[in-house]
Design a protein around this motif. Structure first.
Motif, PDB file in Angstrom:
ATOM      1  N   HIS A   7       7.906  19.697  27.575  1.00 37.00           N
ATOM      2  CA  HIS A   7       8.159  19.610  29.015  1.00 37.00           C
ATOM      3  C   HIS A   7       7.040  20.327  29.755  1.00 37.00           C
ATOM      4  O   HIS A   7       6.734  21.473  29.443  1.00 37.00           O
ATOM      5  N   GLY A  40      17.540  30.350  34.326  1.00 31.04           N
ATOM      6  CA  GLY A  40      18.799  29.681  33.956  1.00 31.04           C
ATOM      7  C   GLY A  40      18.619  28.309  33.339  1.00 31.04           C
ATOM      8  O   GLY A  40      19.584  27.701  32.882  1.00 31.04           O
ATOM      9  N   LEU A  42      16.016  27.134  30.759  1.00 32.53           N
ATOM     10  CA  LEU A  42      14.888  27.433  29.863  1.00 32.53           C
ATOM     11  C   LEU A  42      14.044  26.198  29.545  1.00 32.53           C
ATOM     12  O   LEU A  42      12.821  26.258  29.577  1.00 32.53           O
ATOM     13  N   GLY A  43      14.676  25.083  29.192  1.00 31.00           N
ATOM     14  CA  GLY A  43      13.949  23.848  28.846  1.00 31.00           C
ATOM     15  C   GLY A  43      12.908  24.116  27.781  1.00 31.00           C
ATOM     16  O   GLY A  43      13.201  24.698  26.732  1.00 31.00           O
ATOM     17  N   GLY A  44      11.657  23.735  28.053  1.00 28.92           N
ATOM     18  CA  GLY A  44      10.576  23.967  27.091  1.00 28.92           C
ATOM     19  C   GLY A  44      10.028  25.382  27.155  1.00 28.92           C
ATOM     20  O   GLY A  44       9.105  25.718  26.423  1.00 28.92           O
ATOM     21  N   HIS A  47       8.302  28.012  32.349  1.00 26.88           N
ATOM     22  CA  HIS A  47       8.471  29.031  33.390  1.00 26.88           C
ATOM     23  C   HIS A  47       8.826  30.386  32.768  1.00 26.88           C
ATOM     24  O   HIS A  47       8.336  31.432  33.186  1.00 26.88           O
ATOM     25  N   ASP A  70      20.004  28.268  28.514  1.00 30.49           N
ATOM     26  CA  ASP A  70      20.074  26.800  28.567  1.00 30.49           C
ATOM     27  C   ASP A  70      21.389  26.390  27.921  1.00 30.49           C
ATOM     28  O   ASP A  70      21.879  27.054  27.010  1.00 30.49           O
ATOM     29  N   ASP A  72      21.614  23.613  26.408  1.00 26.87           N
ATOM     30  CA  ASP A  72      21.205  22.754  25.298  1.00 26.87           C
ATOM     31  C   ASP A  72      20.676  23.614  24.148  1.00 26.87           C
ATOM     32  O   ASP A  72      19.616  24.252  24.284  1.00 26.87           O
ATOM     33  N   SER A  96      24.195  28.995  27.312  1.00 24.20           N
ATOM     34  CA  SER A  96      25.246  29.122  28.319  1.00 24.20           C
ATOM     35  C   SER A  96      24.945  28.143  29.445  1.00 24.20           C
ATOM     36  O   SER A  96      23.859  27.565  29.505  1.00 24.20           O
ATOM     37  N   ARG A  97      25.904  27.979  30.335  1.00 22.21           N
ATOM     38  CA  ARG A  97      25.615  27.264  31.583  1.00 22.21           C
ATOM     39  C   ARG A  97      25.042  28.280  32.546  1.00 22.21           C
ATOM     40  O   ARG A  97      25.474  29.434  32.547  1.00 22.21           O
ATOM     41  N   PHE A  98      24.167  27.838  33.448  1.00 22.61           N
ATOM     42  CA  PHE A  98      23.617  28.837  34.372  1.00 22.61           C
ATOM     43  C   PHE A  98      24.661  29.290  35.385  1.00 22.61           C
ATOM     44  O   PHE A  98      24.535  30.347  35.990  1.00 22.61           O
ATOM     45  N   ASP A 119      15.527  25.470  37.489  1.00 21.80           N
ATOM     46  CA  ASP A 119      14.676  24.278  37.631  1.00 21.80           C
ATOM     47  C   ASP A 119      15.583  23.135  37.159  1.00 21.80           C
ATOM     48  O   ASP A 119      15.751  22.922  35.958  1.00 21.80           O
ATOM     49  N   LEU A 120      16.188  22.464  38.127  1.00 26.31           N
ATOM     50  CA  LEU A 120      17.359  21.621  37.828  1.00 26.31           C
ATOM     51  C   LEU A 120      17.032  20.324  37.061  1.00 26.31           C
ATOM     52  O   LEU A 120      15.877  19.929  36.951  1.00 26.31           O
ATOM     53  N   GLY A 121      18.095  19.708  36.587  1.00 28.38           N
ATOM     54  CA  GLY A 121      17.942  18.399  35.941  1.00 28.38           C
ATOM     55  C   GLY A 121      17.692  18.503  34.452  1.00 28.38           C
ATOM     56  O   GLY A 121      18.070  19.487  33.813  1.00 28.38           O
ATOM     57  N   SER A 123      15.016  17.984  30.932  1.00 28.36           N
ATOM     58  CA  SER A 123      13.616  18.139  30.525  1.00 28.36           C
ATOM     59  C   SER A 123      13.073  16.784  30.053  1.00 28.36           C
ATOM     60  O   SER A 123      13.844  15.872  29.732  1.00 28.36           O
ATOM     61  N   GLU A 235      27.800  22.945  39.059  1.00 23.29           N
ATOM     62  CA  GLU A 235      27.032  24.027  38.434  1.00 23.29           C
ATOM     63  C   GLU A 235      26.175  24.767  39.478  1.00 23.29           C
ATOM     64  O   GLU A 235      26.158  25.989  39.534  1.00 23.29           O
TER      65      GLU A 235
HETATM   66  C1  LIG Z   1      13.880  20.633  34.132  1.00 29.98           C
HETATM   67  S1  LIG Z   1      14.327  21.355  32.630  1.00 29.98           S
HETATM   68  C2  LIG Z   1      13.684  22.988  32.784  1.00 29.98           C
HETATM   69  C3  LIG Z   1      12.279  23.081  32.355  1.00 29.98           C
HETATM   70  C4  LIG Z   1      11.753  24.488  32.279  1.00 29.98           C
HETATM   71  N1  LIG Z   1      11.712  25.111  33.567  1.00 29.98           N
HETATM   72  C5  LIG Z   1      10.387  24.544  31.616  1.00 29.98           C
HETATM   73  O1  LIG Z   1       9.495  25.177  32.169  1.00 29.98           O
HETATM   74  O2  LIG Z   1      10.225  23.957  30.559  1.00 29.98           O
HETATM   75  C6  LIG Z   1      16.024  21.638  32.807  1.00 29.98           C
HETATM   76  C7  LIG Z   1      16.678  22.362  31.652  1.00 29.98           C
HETATM   77  O3  LIG Z   1      17.823  22.985  32.173  1.00 29.98           O
HETATM   78  C8  LIG Z   1      18.911  22.780  31.340  1.00 29.98           C
HETATM   79  N2  LIG Z   1      20.095  22.782  32.199  1.00 29.98           N
HETATM   80  C9  LIG Z   1      20.409  21.904  33.171  1.00 29.98           C
HETATM   81  N3  LIG Z   1      21.557  22.243  33.763  1.00 29.98           N
HETATM   82  C10 LIG Z   1      21.959  23.382  33.165  1.00 29.98           C
HETATM   83  C11 LIG Z   1      23.073  24.246  33.360  1.00 29.98           C
HETATM   84  N4  LIG Z   1      24.002  23.984  34.278  1.00 29.98           N
HETATM   85  N5  LIG Z   1      23.162  25.354  32.610  1.00 29.98           N
HETATM   86  C12 LIG Z   1      22.217  25.633  31.679  1.00 29.98           C
HETATM   87  N6  LIG Z   1      21.155  24.837  31.426  1.00 29.98           N
HETATM   88  C13 LIG Z   1      21.025  23.730  32.181  1.00 29.98           C
HETATM   89  C14 LIG Z   1      18.658  21.462  30.647  1.00 29.98           C
HETATM   90  O4  LIG Z   1      19.329  21.422  29.418  1.00 29.98           O
HETATM   91  C15 LIG Z   1      17.141  21.478  30.509  1.00 29.98           C
HETATM   92  O5  LIG Z   1      16.755  22.023  29.286  1.00 29.98           O
END
Ligand SMILES: C[S@@+](CC[C@H](N)C(=O)[O-])C[C@H]1O[C@@H](n2cnc3c(N)ncnc32)[C@H](O)[C@@H]1O
Length: 331
Positions: A7, A40, A42-44, A47, A70, A72, A96-98, A119-121, A123, A235
């Motif tokens: 990502h 909240g 983490l994704g890849g 950030h 994250d 996931d 966890s969920r954020f 950073d919503l949505g 990856s 969320e």
């Molecule tokens: C756009 S990516 C973030 C990318 C990250 N900022 C980076 O630099 O790689 C969104 C991530 O947020 C996670 N995510 C989305 N909604 C979430 C929630 N409610 N709680 C925890 N994680 C969440 C997704 O599983 C995904 O891995």
């Protein structure tokens, strides 16, 4: 797979500047020297690593903590595999969920943070991974859960929702015109045949709409289902409602959104927390006396430069809003 392929982080420089500091709009003074930052989403880890790295050269870096959350598990495993050493700050990863970041903080005995980021949505990795079911261009089981450990898949969501509920989701989250008709078509089809994959869903819709079914409509339908399956707006609402209580004085909250509904929610939350008057406009004087809990750092959302959009088209719809907890916010 490298972190970049997993990502590409959006608005990275802007997030660092506005959340951690460096320029004119940097955090002026966090009272607590033991700075804690929460990512909240983490994704890849783009950030997350950059925030941890930015703290490294500073006084007291060893006292700083960066927490990556994250929902996931695969995202957390990937970042762990990439290694977490060498940042100077202490790093913690939690599944966890954020919206439940407060439980994570309590678990680690933390009662105030210098920064909160989401950073919503989804990856790029989640979209591209076969089997996750986020991609409408390829046939895959209709899953779409960010956390595959629980909750309804998109196929189950279609099965369990009635026509009215589906129509609402398509209209609200996908801005699909004539959402009621589309919901009806799907429920009719499901009386004959199950919809388990993206190919089933495509088959159902092309039978009704034929060549008139535009790929953009299918994309909007997928977006709507994803938002509903993961409760994405709920969320964000919970996260925002909890945020101020956990920010240290001068601490900042940063949100990157990609959907107009999310961006509007953030904008309205910041405005309200800034004490915007909610009195009846007919009243001669304001008597709501709303406290000023947050101060917006940027009035207009920060968007990606043309250069970033060329390098990373996903950044086109990104909107970053940042606000800072005020002195008055005595919580
Ligand atoms: C756009 S990516 C973030 C990318 C990250 N900022 C980076 O630099 O790689 C969104 C991530 O947020 C996670 N995510 C989305 N909604 C979430 C929630 N409610 N709680 C925890 N994680 C969440 C997704 O599983 C995904 O891995």
């Amino acid at each position: 797979m490298s972190e970049t392929e997993y990502h590409v982080p959006v608005l990275l420089g802007e997030v660092l500047e506005l959340l951690v500091g460096g320029g004119d709009m940097a955090q002026p003074s966090i009272k607590d020297s033991r700075k804690v930052y929460v990512d909240g989403t983490l994704g890849g880890g783009g950030h997350f690593r950059a925030v941890a790295g930015a703290l490294s050269g500073r006084d007291g870096a060893g006292e700083c903590v960066v927490i990556g959350i994250d929902r996931d598990r695969e995202a957390l495993d990937n970042v762990r595999r990439g290694g977490l050493g060498g940042t100077g700050a202490k790093v913690i990863l939690e599944q966890s969920r954020f919206s439940e970041f407060d439980s994570v903080l309590r678990k680690h005995g933390i009662d105030r943070v210098a920064g909160l980021l989401v950073d919503l949505g989804v990856s790029s990795r989640q979209i591209d991974a076969p089997g996750r079911g986020f991609m409408y261009m390829r046939d895959a089981p209709l899953d779409m859960r960010m956390d595959q450990g629980g909750g309804l898949t998109a196929a189950e969501f279609l099965e369990h929702s009635d026509e009215g509920e589906l129509a609402l989701v398509f209209e609200k989250y996908g801005e699909i015109r004539n959402a009621r008709r589309m919901a009806g078509v799907i429920k009719d089809y499901m009386r004959q045949k199950k919809i388990l994959t993206s190919a089933d869903l495509k088959d159902c819709l092309t039978r009704e709409y034929g060549a008139n079914l535009k790929i953009q409509v299918f994309a909007k339908l997928f977006q709507a289902l994803r938002i509903a399956v993961n409760g994405e707006l709920e969320e964000l609402r919970l996260f925002l409602d909890k945020s101020v209580r956990w920010l240290a004085e001068g601490g900042r909250i940063a949100v990157i959104s990609y959907h107009s509904l999310e961006d509007r929610m953030v904008k309205e939350f910041f405005r309200a927390a800034e004490g915007a008057c909610v009195c009846d406009p007919g009243l001669p004087v304001c008597n709501c006396n709303r406290p000023v809990l947050l101060k917006r750092v940027n009035r207009k959302a920060v968007t990606a430069s043309d250069e970033e959009i060329t390098l990373n088209p996903r950044s086109r719809s990104a909107r970053l809003r940042v606000a800072e907890r005020t002195k008055e916010a005595c919580l």
